[in-house]
Design a protein around this motif. Structure first.
Motif, short mmCIF file in Angstrom:
data_model
loop_
_atom_site.label_atom_id
_atom_site.label_comp_id
_atom_site.label_asym_id
_atom_site.label_seq_id
_atom_site.Cartn_x
_atom_site.Cartn_y
_atom_site.Cartn_z
N LEU A 68 -13.14 30.46 31.41
CA LEU A 68 -13.31 30.81 32.58
C LEU A 68 -14.24 30.00 33.56
O LEU A 68 -14.00 29.82 34.63
CB LEU A 68 -13.47 32.20 32.74
CG LEU A 68 -13.74 33.06 34.04
CD1 LEU A 68 -12.17 32.96 34.69
CD2 LEU A 68 -14.23 34.43 33.86
N THR A 69 -15.29 29.82 32.89
CA THR A 69 -16.29 29.05 33.52
C THR A 69 -15.95 27.40 33.78
O THR A 69 -16.28 27.07 34.78
CB THR A 69 -17.72 28.75 32.59
OG1 THR A 69 -18.08 30.17 32.29
CG2 THR A 69 -18.70 28.00 33.35
N TRP A 70 -15.04 26.78 33.04
CA TRP A 70 -14.70 25.58 33.15
C TRP A 70 -13.38 25.56 34.22
O TRP A 70 -13.66 24.80 35.13
CB TRP A 70 -13.97 25.13 31.58
CG TRP A 70 -13.42 23.79 31.96
CD1 TRP A 70 -13.89 22.70 32.16
CD2 TRP A 70 -11.93 23.57 31.78
NE1 TRP A 70 -12.83 21.61 32.04
CE2 TRP A 70 -11.56 22.20 32.04
CE3 TRP A 70 -10.81 24.52 31.36
CZ2 TRP A 70 -10.24 21.66 31.66
CZ3 TRP A 70 -9.54 23.64 31.41
CH2 TRP A 70 -9.28 22.65 31.60
N ALA A 71 -12.63 26.71 34.12
CA ALA A 71 -11.51 26.78 34.98
C ALA A 71 -11.95 26.82 36.52
O ALA A 71 -11.59 26.39 37.44
CB ALA A 71 -10.44 27.98 34.54
N LEU A 72 -12.90 27.83 36.57
CA LEU A 72 -13.47 27.94 37.98
C LEU A 72 -14.15 26.61 38.46
O LEU A 72 -14.09 26.53 39.73
CB LEU A 72 -14.51 29.19 37.80
CG LEU A 72 -13.75 30.47 37.88
CD1 LEU A 72 -15.26 31.36 37.51
CD2 LEU A 72 -12.75 31.16 38.81
N ALA A 73 -14.96 25.91 37.61
CA ALA A 73 -15.43 24.77 38.08
C ALA A 73 -14.49 23.70 38.52
O ALA A 73 -14.58 22.87 39.46
CB ALA A 73 -16.34 24.06 36.71
N VAL A 74 -13.31 23.53 37.85
CA VAL A 74 -12.06 22.71 37.96
C VAL A 74 -11.53 22.94 39.43
O VAL A 74 -11.29 22.13 40.10
CB VAL A 74 -11.29 22.64 36.93
CG1 VAL A 74 -9.77 21.90 37.36
CG2 VAL A 74 -11.61 22.09 35.36
N LEU A 75 -11.43 24.09 39.63
CA LEU A 75 -10.89 24.62 41.03
C LEU A 75 -11.81 23.98 42.15
O LEU A 75 -11.26 24.02 43.29
CB LEU A 75 -10.86 26.06 40.88
CG LEU A 75 -9.60 26.58 39.97
CD1 LEU A 75 -9.66 28.13 40.04
CD2 LEU A 75 -8.17 26.21 40.49
N LYS A 76 -12.90 24.11 41.80
CA LYS A 76 -13.95 23.43 42.86
C LYS A 76 -14.16 21.87 42.89
O LYS A 76 -15.14 21.24 43.38
CB LYS A 76 -15.51 24.19 42.62
CG LYS A 76 -15.31 25.59 42.70
CD LYS A 76 -16.88 26.25 42.43
CE LYS A 76 -16.71 27.58 42.39
NZ LYS A 76 -18.03 28.28 41.93
N GLY A 77 -13.38 21.40 41.85
CA GLY A 77 -13.51 19.80 41.84
C GLY A 77 -14.21 19.30 40.91
O GLY A 77 -14.64 18.29 40.85
N ASP A 78 -14.89 20.01 39.83
CA ASP A 78 -15.93 19.86 39.03
C ASP A 78 -15.30 19.95 37.58
O ASP A 78 -15.09 21.04 37.44
CB ASP A 78 -17.13 20.74 39.03
CG ASP A 78 -18.36 20.22 38.25
OD1 ASP A 78 -18.19 19.28 37.40
OD2 ASP A 78 -19.28 20.92 38.31
N MET A 79 -14.97 18.80 37.02
CA MET A 79 -14.52 18.75 35.74
C MET A 79 -15.48 18.87 34.56
O MET A 79 -15.19 18.49 33.42
CB MET A 79 -13.62 17.56 35.41
CG MET A 79 -12.40 17.81 36.26
SD MET A 79 -11.38 16.57 35.71
CE MET A 79 -9.70 17.03 36.52
N GLY A 80 -16.85 19.03 35.20
CA GLY A 80 -17.97 19.02 33.92
C GLY A 80 -18.79 17.86 33.90
O GLY A 80 -18.46 16.68 34.69
N ILE A 81 -19.50 17.74 32.84
CA ILE A 81 -20.53 16.66 32.58
C ILE A 81 -20.18 16.15 31.32
O ILE A 81 -20.07 17.13 30.17
CB ILE A 81 -21.98 16.99 32.67
CG1 ILE A 81 -22.37 17.74 34.08
CG2 ILE A 81 -22.77 15.91 32.30
CD1 ILE A 81 -21.97 16.67 35.17
N SER A 82 -19.98 14.81 30.89
CA SER A 82 -19.79 14.46 29.56
C SER A 82 -21.09 14.57 28.72
O SER A 82 -22.10 14.60 28.76
CB SER A 82 -19.70 12.73 29.47
OG SER A 82 -20.02 12.25 28.29
#
Length: 314
Positions: free
Chosen positions: A66-80
């Protein structure tokens, strides 16, 4: 047309959600622990657990998704995990070599495959038809990395015609850029050409046996015009469908081809990420490739009415 487009866009949303769930789940269920890799061989259990806590890997899997999916919807795929750079930035830095290779491969493959398939259909049963179909079987059977290493051995090592490996950006000159992509494009396009050529041959052969083609021949219409104005136009939907479905082969082949030819593209990025269990990069690249495949096939579905006007009435 508008209703069809809206319905298909709705199905795309559902497909992408399913892809995101499957990708996230499979990656996190795979063996290997990034925290243990980061901590090193001599790390204690407490040190590994501290890293897992810092990376948010101790939270329940649904909460992580859920944390990852919400970030993706905002254009943030996370940090390596290993480089500390944003995943989107890393993908953007590697995107042009991959796009160059994929577009060059697709353009050349479609032209060659459609021409070969039409020629084989026109000469059905002849030695040239058998030769084209035999090459198609080889194209399906030969692994991408084997084709790549054979091409390197012949054209780079023995004949010294093309570079062995590497990539030069377009800013270094057109030939420098193109020469590093010729062998990878041939390698990647081998199976793609085989698929499209076989389907083109089968579709065109079926159309050449139709009544309206026999009527056109009886009226004295030339072979070239029959092929290009009648056979190819009516086979267009089938050919475009195969081009879209074959995109999965192209995407999968990019990963292997970039590794063989040492091209610093997105495929090479995901291979390195798999070795290190860098989950954010793997998830981001897989989601990107899936989105490209889904939206290209959506565009192909919507283009059917342009290729075949008869579908507009349905």
């Amino acid at each position: 047309m508008l209703e069809t487009t809206i319905r298909k866009l709705g199905s795309v949303v559902v497909v992408m959600l399913l892809v995101a769930v499957i990708v996230f789940t499979l990656i996190h269920l795979a063996p290997g622990d990034p925290a243990a890799i980061i901590a090193g061989d001599n790390a204690t259990a407490q040190q590994i657990d501290a890293i897992r806590e810092r990376l948010g890997m101790n939270a329940p899997l649904p909460m992580q998704f859920l944390t990852w999916a919400l970030a993706v919807l905002k254009g943030d795929m996370g940090i390596s995990i290993f480089s500390g750079e944003p995943v989107l930035k890393l993908i953007g830095e590697r995107l042009f070599p991959t796009l160059s290779l994929a577009l060059l491969t697709m353009a050349a493959s479609v032209v060659i495959a459609v021409a070969a398939g039409m020629f084989a259909a026109l000469k059905a049963g002849s030695w040239s038809d058998r030769l084209i179909m035999a090459l198609s079987v080889i194209g399906f059977s030969a692994p991408v990395f084997v084709v790549g290493y054979l091409l390197i051995y012949v054209f780079a090592i023995k004949l010294h015609l093309l570079p062995v490996q590497g990539y030069d950006p377009l800013s270094e000159g057109f030939w420098a850029w193109l020469s590093h992509l010729i062998l990878p494009a041939i390698t990647l396009g081998f199976v793609y050409v085989a698929l499209i050529a076989r389907m083109t041959r089968a579709s065109v052969m079926e159309i050449l046996e139709s009544d309206f083609i026999r009527t056109a021949r009886a009226k004295g219409v030339g072979t070239f015009r029959i092929l290009w104005r009648h056979a190819l136009r009516n086979a267009g939907v089938t050919i475009v469908t195969v081009v879209g479905l074959g995109l999965a082969l192209l995407i999968g082949g990019v990963v292997v081809t970039e590794s063989v030819f040492n091209i610093p593209g997105v495929g090479r990025l995901v291979v390195d990420a798999i070795d290190k269990r860098d989950y954010p990069i793997i998830q981001g690249v897989t989601l990107l490739f899936s989105a490209v495949y889904v939206f290209v096939n959506l565009a192909i579905d919507l283009s059917y009415v342009l290729i075949d006007p008869r579908l507009r009435r349905k």
